[in-house]
Design a protein around this motif. Structure first.
Motif, PDB file in Angstrom:
ATOM      1  N   ALA A   1      -5.223  33.698   3.923  1.00 25.04           N
ATOM      2  CA  ALA A   1      -5.662  34.161   2.608  1.00 25.04           C
ATOM      3  C   ALA A   1      -5.106  33.292   1.490  1.00 25.04           C
ATOM      4  N   ILE A   2      -4.030  32.537   1.793  1.00 25.19           N
ATOM      5  CA  ILE A   2      -3.361  31.741   0.760  1.00 25.19           C
ATOM      6  C   ILE A   2      -3.807  30.289   0.781  1.00 25.19           C
ATOM      7  N   VAL A   3      -4.066  29.731   1.986  1.00 31.18           N
ATOM      8  CA  VAL A   3      -4.297  28.293   2.075  1.00 31.18           C
ATOM      9  C   VAL A   3      -5.607  27.842   1.469  1.00 31.18           C
ATOM     10  N   GLU A   4      -6.505  28.780   1.108  1.00 36.17           N
ATOM     11  CA  GLU A   4      -7.724  28.377   0.428  1.00 36.17           C
ATOM     12  C   GLU A   4      -7.400  27.599  -0.844  1.00 36.17           C
ATOM     13  N   LYS A   5      -6.335  27.938  -1.489  1.00 31.95           N
ATOM     14  CA  LYS A   5      -5.925  27.265  -2.716  1.00 31.95           C
ATOM     15  C   LYS A   5      -4.797  26.262  -2.460  1.00 31.95           C
ATOM     16  N   GLU A   6      -4.201  26.279  -1.291  1.00 33.24           N
ATOM     17  CA  GLU A   6      -3.016  25.466  -1.026  1.00 33.24           C
ATOM     18  C   GLU A   6      -3.173  24.677   0.271  1.00 33.24           C
ATOM     19  N   ALA A   7      -4.375  24.129   0.493  1.00 35.02           N
ATOM     20  CA  ALA A   7      -4.647  23.475   1.780  1.00 35.02           C
ATOM     21  C   ALA A   7      -3.876  22.190   1.981  1.00 35.02           C
ATOM     22  N   THR A   8      -3.260  21.641   0.983  1.00 28.53           N
ATOM     23  CA  THR A   8      -2.551  20.363   1.125  1.00 28.53           C
ATOM     24  C   THR A   8      -1.096  20.542   1.505  1.00 28.53           C
ATOM     25  N   ILE A   9      -0.689  21.708   1.733  1.00 26.91           N
ATOM     26  CA  ILE A   9       0.720  21.948   2.076  1.00 26.91           C
ATOM     27  C   ILE A   9       1.035  21.288   3.413  1.00 26.91           C
ATOM     28  N   GLU A  10       1.839  20.263   3.364  1.00 27.25           N
ATOM     29  CA  GLU A  10       2.176  19.515   4.568  1.00 27.25           C
ATOM     30  C   GLU A  10       2.900  20.388   5.587  1.00 27.25           C
ATOM     31  N   LEU A  11       3.730  21.278   5.076  1.00 25.50           N
ATOM     32  CA  LEU A  11       4.508  22.138   5.970  1.00 25.50           C
ATOM     33  C   LEU A  11       3.613  23.049   6.779  1.00 25.50           C
ATOM     34  N   VAL A  12       2.557  23.582   6.146  1.00 25.93           N
ATOM     35  CA  VAL A  12       1.616  24.458   6.839  1.00 25.93           C
ATOM     36  C   VAL A  12       0.952  23.705   7.980  1.00 25.93           C
TER      37      VAL A  12
ATOM     38  N   GLU B   1      -2.139  12.608   9.917  1.00 21.30           N
ATOM     39  CA  GLU B   1      -2.064  11.962  11.227  1.00 21.30           C
ATOM     40  C   GLU B   1      -1.466  12.898  12.270  1.00 21.30           C
ATOM     41  N   ASN B   2      -0.489  13.689  11.851  1.00 21.30           N
ATOM     42  CA  ASN B   2       0.168  14.613  12.769  1.00 21.30           C
ATOM     43  C   ASN B   2      -0.823  15.625  13.342  1.00 21.30           C
ATOM     44  N   VAL B   3      -1.705  16.129  12.487  1.00 17.93           N
ATOM     45  CA  VAL B   3      -2.710  17.104  12.931  1.00 17.93           C
ATOM     46  C   VAL B   3      -3.691  16.440  13.894  1.00 17.93           C
ATOM     47  N   MET B   4      -4.122  15.207  13.542  1.00 19.00           N
ATOM     48  CA  MET B   4      -5.066  14.502  14.415  1.00 19.00           C
ATOM     49  C   MET B   4      -4.467  14.285  15.806  1.00 19.00           C
ATOM     50  N   SER B   5      -3.190  13.931  15.835  1.00 17.23           N
ATOM     51  CA  SER B   5      -2.512  13.740  17.123  1.00 17.23           C
ATOM     52  C   SER B   5      -2.446  15.046  17.899  1.00 17.23           C
TER      53      SER B   5
ATOM     54  N   SER C   1     -12.421   8.030  11.725  1.00 22.40           N
ATOM     55  CA  SER C   1     -11.530   6.888  11.515  1.00 22.40           C
ATOM     56  C   SER C   1     -10.214   7.004  12.281  1.00 22.40           C
ATOM     57  N   ASN C   2      -9.974   8.150  12.949  1.00 23.41           N
ATOM     58  CA  ASN C   2      -8.720   8.336  13.672  1.00 23.41           C
ATOM     59  C   ASN C   2      -8.906   7.908  15.128  1.00 23.41           C
ATOM     60  N   GLU C   3      -8.338   6.735  15.444  1.00 19.52           N
ATOM     61  CA  GLU C   3      -8.560   6.139  16.761  1.00 19.52           C
ATOM     62  C   GLU C   3      -8.009   7.010  17.883  1.00 19.52           C
ATOM     63  N   LYS C   4      -6.848   7.633  17.660  1.00 21.51           N
ATOM     64  CA  LYS C   4      -6.231   8.439  18.716  1.00 21.51           C
ATOM     65  C   LYS C   4      -7.128   9.620  19.098  1.00 21.51           C
TER      66      LYS C   4
ATOM     67  N   THR D   1       0.182  22.577  13.677  1.00 22.40           N
ATOM     68  CA  THR D   1       0.072  21.577  14.741  1.00 22.40           C
ATOM     69  C   THR D   1       1.031  21.898  15.877  1.00 22.40           C
ATOM     70  N   GLU D   2       2.229  22.344  15.547  1.00 24.56           N
ATOM     71  CA  GLU D   2       3.195  22.745  16.571  1.00 24.56           C
ATOM     72  C   GLU D   2       2.657  23.911  17.397  1.00 24.56           C
ATOM     73  N   MET D   3       1.929  24.790  16.731  1.00 23.21           N
ATOM     74  CA  MET D   3       1.385  25.960  17.425  1.00 23.21           C
ATOM     75  C   MET D   3       0.340  25.577  18.475  1.00 23.21           C
ATOM     76  N   LEU D   4      -0.261  24.364  18.346  1.00 20.28           N
ATOM     77  CA  LEU D   4      -1.271  23.951  19.317  1.00 20.28           C
ATOM     78  C   LEU D   4      -0.698  23.774  20.711  1.00 20.28           C
ATOM     79  N   SER D   5       0.613  23.646  20.816  1.00 15.59           N
ATOM     80  CA  SER D   5       1.249  23.512  22.124  1.00 15.59           C
ATOM     81  C   SER D   5       1.968  24.789  22.549  1.00 15.59           C
ATOM     82  N   ASP D   6       1.717  25.878  21.821  1.00 11.28           N
ATOM     83  CA  ASP D   6       2.332  27.166  22.160  1.00 11.28           C
ATOM     84  C   ASP D   6       1.800  27.648  23.514  1.00 11.28           C
ATOM     85  N   PRO D   7       2.632  28.269  24.350  1.00  8.88           N
ATOM     86  CA  PRO D   7       2.148  28.752  25.664  1.00  8.88           C
ATOM     87  C   PRO D   7       1.137  29.895  25.564  1.00  8.88           C
TER      88      PRO D   7
END
Length: 1041
Positions: free
Chosen positions: A906-917, A951-955, A985-988, A922-928
């Motif tokens: 509900a918050i990130v609609e206005k704050e999508a550039t938050i690097e921390l989010v 880049e971190n998200v793309m990886s 444009s993201n080769e990986k 991205t860390e959650m993508l490897s959650d069991p």
């Protein structure tokens, strides 16, 4: 307890005689008498709200058995409470409510070779069998053990009778936890903390529902009716004159069908007795006509004559009849595919008519999403309502009685005639014979009356009464004589020998066929019994009469009962008064009865005076309001005996004295408010509440009610609040009343505070302007009691938007966020979420919620997340909130992670550039936990549509394409498709897509190809992707498109 039970209670008192020495003992019975009256006021006559059904069982597991007859609304109730839980309105202690329709647990949907666990039911019914992580399994088991999951099992008795054995063991495991179970049988042998019966609509509900039905119909109609009110009133009168139909009308589903029938009819109803069978016959005729209209307009019927269509409908109806008979023969509600095929073959229909059968409107496919005729072998079916199954089975029996196949139905009737499940079918059969072929009634009577019979003959007589009590006039003379002889014999035996079990059986049968009670032979039997000079016989006769729905008691019968009111025995006198009130509502002897009752108001025995007032009250509006009655009311309010004075107050309400109460009566009620006995004070409150605006100008009454708000008795304070709420809107001292009600909001008793909330809701703008009242309502919003919170929310809704946004309300809720009790904090969060659409919460509220995100209890954190989610973008300015929510994405609790994710969405609609989010997601993508990984993907998809992913998200997405779960990889492809050309444009990531095209799972390959397509033309520059696509084209021609 309802009025009928009270009559029976009054009539089953122990024999008493009141000589001079015994009159003093009445005072010793005073508390018992008042307790009885108190139960009459406050017991089953009031409904129990859904949120309060577990209130008495706060300290241990909650196991509720909910009984009710077919169609009464049990399944609707289950869906309703599940919906309200999902909206956070009730049962906040439960993290999950699981509704299982046990009818769905069949061998067609579950393998007979697998031992299922409760979570398997959840997966199959709601998650379409999808895999869950081991963490989810553990969490589910843990929450079940901790009582945080409520199971609702609908249709338990039918499932126990017909369900698969392996699934019965699974359901038995479920019953270890908190549950609500519905069934049709009151005495079903299932251990439960509490048993309740769903009685359907009460009488007033029927009238309200009918009015609302026609109002809603007119609103949606292109040609609204000009006489909606007359249509409503005519239907209610029509139903009231027919006890069987009036009884059926208490079942919500059947009342809706009746209203539909009544609104659609364009012909005059027959003037003779209109039975439930007549109703169903007309309903089927309406369905017949509707089906022909639809078929005429369809392509299938373009070349079909009306004659052919009618002939086809006849075959369809015969198919329904055959199917219903097979189901009744097997004692099943669920119609198996084998039954279906057998009925098709008997009526020479093929599978291609499957959809035609369903479109008729009576038969339903078990899975409505899967009704193709070629899947019929896998389908189960059921009738819209069990009564339709019984009706069509009866039509089958009537049709077969004159056929060469009559032996089949004759043997069936003889074998199962004493099975109570079959009785409705036989009643339908008898009444259908009366409508279609009256000669068959005697044939049916002979079949049922033939051997075998029960040994005593009572069950046989009971069956004959229920089957032929409405059609006996069509029997041949000898059969009719036998029928009455048997009925009268058992009436005499039961009354003269005081066989209460026999009386109960006969009572239930005569209630189903009240027309029999109008017969001269039956009424003369009661008159003869009342002429016997034996106290016991007189008493049992009166008791029996009080339990029967007489519509037209004869003049002689009424006179006989009047005579018992002057009997030397007080027992007989009391019984006679009670029965007289019961009968006079439909008799033509109102004037003589009223005169007798007025004389009894001066009887020396207090019990007689009380019963006389009760009788006057029961007669109610049917008694003409006279100066004599007004004068008696004035005197009655000065009665010395407390329970008599209570009866006077109730009579005043029943006599509809709103506009006829003079100052002297109001003074009498005001004096009664100061009485020492709490039940008398409650009765006076109820009378003043009913009188309403006529009591507004009586200063003594208003002050008396205000004073009762500080009474030591909880129920007195509650009643005073209710009375003030009904009277106060027009009161000159409204502000003083609001002040007192605001004080009542601090009452230690939940019920009193709830009544105060409801009373304040009726007092308008003056209540909004009272600081203490608004602050008090605010405190209730975070109370631990579910229905108290709902009452406060309802009050704010009625008082308008200004009340919801009142600073005192907001202040109290913010204060509750720091309460020492975690439950109060949770409920405050829920209230803030509930009011978020009406209230612009300030930074202070957001800051307090941020503090709760650091609470040690997971439940509190989840509630705070939910509140922040509802507040939405207004929380974005608080950097601490955003940072903490991101941290919570890696919390150990699955529930907390989900809550944080929802709030961030509900918050990130206005704050999508938050690097921390993005880093946390991205860390959650490897959650069991697979479900948690999916939630992270959804959030990243949402962010990626509005901003460029780092880049971190793309990886992280590239790594996710190598996950072992095929469903997850397909979802990753969908996310990449949604982001589109931004990823080219993201080769990986592109290399990962190239490798994924080689996946052994074709569905994954298809998803990857679709993702490559959505990425666009830039992908052509990636050699690995193009090479993989080329190999796929040559190796898998079936997916190249």
């Amino acid at each position: 307890m309802d009025d009928q039970e009270q009559k029976e209670k009054n009539l089953t008192k122990q024999n008493r005689s009141y000589g001079k020495q015994e009159r003093d003992s009445q005072k010793q019975k005073f508390n018992t008498k008042l307790s009885s009256i108190y139960q009459k006021i406050h017991s089953v006559t009031s409904s129990i709200s859904a949120e309060s059904i577990f209130d008495k069982y706060k300290d241990h597991a909650k196991k509720l058995l909910l009984c009710g007859r077919t169609g009464i609304g049990k399944s609707t109730f289950c869906k309703y409470v599940t919906y309200r839980w999902a909206k956070d309105e009730i049962w906040s202690k439960y993290e999950l409510v699981v509704l299982i329709c046990l009818r769905n647990l069949t061998n067609e949907r579950y393998s007979a070779d697998i031992e299922y666990t409760p979570i398997h039911l959840l997966k199959t019914e709601y998650l379409y069998g999808k895999d869950l992580s081991s963490e989810t399994y553990e969490l589910f088991d843990q929450q079940c053990d901790e009582g945080k999951i409520l199971w609702i099992l609908d249709g338990y008795d039918e499932f126990q009778a017909n369900g698969p054995q392996n699934l019965k063991k699974t359901v038995e495991l479920v019953t270890q936890y908190d549950y609500i179970v519905t069934c049709r049988l009151q005495n079903f042998p299932l251990m439960s903390d509490v048993k309740m019966e769903m009685i359907g609509f009460i009488d007033d509900d029927i009238s309200r529902y009918v009015a609302q039905f026609f109002e809603q119909t007119d609103k949606t109609s292109e040609q609204p009716s000009k006489n909606t009110s007359f249509k409503h009133e005519d239907l209610v009168k029509f139903l009231r004159r027919r006890p069987m139909l009036w009884d059926v009308a208490h079942i919500p589903l059947l009342l809706e069908l009746i209203c539909n029938f009544w609104g659609n009819r364009d012909y005059q109803l027959p003037t003779d007795d209109f039975t439930i069978t007549t109703l169903y016959t007309h309903l089927i005729q309406q369905l017949h006509e509707r089906y022909l209209r639809v078929r005429k307009n369809s392509n299938k019927a373009n070349n079909t004559s009306a004659k052919t269509s009618d002939a086809f409908v006849k075959i369809l109806l015969q198919f329904h009849e055959t199917l219903a008979f097979y189901a009744m023969s097997s004692n099943e509600m669920i119609i198996t595919p084998d039954m279906f095929k057998k009925a098709l073959e008997q009526n020479k229909l093929s599978l291609q008519y499957h959809l035609e059968l369903l479109s008729f409107g009576i038969l339903k496919a078990f899975d409505p999403r899967n009704v193709k005729s070629d899947d019929l072998a896998k389908q189960s079916h059921y009738f819209l309502h069990r009564s339709f199954q019984e009706f069509f089975a009866a039509r089958y029996i009537v049709r077969q009685l004159d056929s060469s196949n009559s032996k089949q139905v004759i043997d069936f009737i003889k074998e199962y005639k004493y099975d109570q499940q079959l009785t409705p079918v036989l009643i339908f059969t008898s009444e259908l014979c009366a409508l279609e072929d009256q000669k068959q009634i005697t044939t049916l009577y002979s079949i049922i009356d033939d051997t075998p019979r029960d040994l005593l003959g009572l069950q046989h007589t009971k069956l004959l009464i229920e089957c032929f009590g409405g059609t006996f006039i069509h029997l041949k003379p000898q059969k009719k004589s036998n029928f009455f002889d048997s009925t009268i014999e058992w009436l005499q035996i039961s009354i003269m020998d005081s066989h209460y079990t026999v009386i109960d059986h006969l009572k239930s049968s005569l209630k189903r066929q009240p027309r029999l009670l109008e017969e001269e032979k039956i009424q003369n039997t009661f008159i003869s019994l009342l002429s016997i000079d034996n106290i016991k016989t007189l008493y049992e006769t009166l008791r029996f009469i009080s339990m029967l729905p007489f519509q037209q008691p004869s003049k002689l019968l009424v006179q006989k009962i009047q005579k018992t009111c002057s009997h030397e025995s007080n027992d007989i006198k009391e019984a006679g008064i009670t029965v007289l009130a019961h009968l006079v509502a439909t008799a033509n002897e109102k004037d003589s009865v009223r005169k007798l009752l007025l004389e009894l108001l001066h009887n020396k025995e207090a019990t007689i005076r009380q019963l006389a007032w009760d009788a006057l009250g029961e007669i109610g509006k049917k008694v003409e309001w006279t100066e004599r009655i007004v004068d008696e009311l004035r005197q009655g309010l000065n009665e010395q005996e407390d329970y008599v004075r209570v009866a006077v107050c109730h009579a005043l309400i029943s006599l509809d004295a709103k506009t006829d109460c003079d100052e002297e009566i109001l003074v009498g009620l005001s004096d009664t408010l100061t009485h020492k006995n709490e039940i008398v004070k409650i009765a006076a409150c109820e009378a003043l509440a009913y009188i309403g605006e006529n009591a507004v100008d009586n200063l003594q009454a208003m002050k008396g009610l205000e004073k009762l708000l500080s009474d030591p008795n909880d129920d007195v304070r509650k009643s005073a609040c209710e009375a003030l709420g009904k009277i106060g809107e027009r009161a000159l001292s409204k502000k003083q009343i609001i002040k007192q009600l605001a004080i009542a909001l601090n009452d230690p008793t939940d019920d009193v505070r709830q009544s105060a909330c409801e009373a304040l809701s009726k007092l308008g703008q003056d209540a909004v302007e009272n600081k203490e009242a608004m602050a008090g309502l605010g405190r209730q919003l975070s109370d631990q009691n579910d229905h108290l919170r709902l009452s406060a929310q309802g009050a704010l809704k009625k008082l308008g938007e200004k009340a919801a946004s009142n600073e005192h309300i907001m202040c109290e809720l913010i204060k509750a966020l720091t309460h020492e009790n975690d439950v109060v904090k949770i409920e405050a969060c829920r209230a803030i979420a509930q009011l978020s659409k009406q209230v612009l919460w300030d930074t202070q509220a957001v800051a307090k919620l941020e503090d709760l995100l650091r609470n040690s209890k997971d439940e509190v954190i989840v509630a705070a997340c939910h509140a922040l989610h509802q507040i939405g973008e207004r929380a974005t300015s608080n950097e601490k909130v955003k940072s903490r929510l991101v941290d919570l994405l890696s919390h150990k609790s699955y529930q907390v992670r989900c809550g944080a994710h929802t709030a961030l969405n509900a918050i990130v609609e206005k704050e999508a550039t938050i690097e921390l989010v993005m880093r946390r997601l991205t860390e959650m993508l490897s959650d069991p936990n697979i479900d948690f990984k999916k939630a992270a993907l959804h959030a990243l998809e949402k962010i990626g549509k509005n901003t460029e992913l780092n880049e971190n998200v793309m990886s992280g997405l590239a790594a996710a394409l190598k996950d072992s779960n095929d469903e997850f990889k397909i979802l990753v492809c969908r996310v990449v498709s949604g982001i589109g050309e931004k990823v080219a444009s993201n080769e990986k990531l592109m290399n990962a897509l190239a490798e994924a095209i080689k996946d052994p799972n074709d569905e994954v390959k298809i998803a990857v190809c679709h993702a490559v397509k959505e990425v666009g033309g830039k992908v052509a520059s990636n050699e690995k992707v193009m090479t993989s696509l080329g190999e796929t084209l040559f190796n898998k021609g079936d997916i190249k498109n």
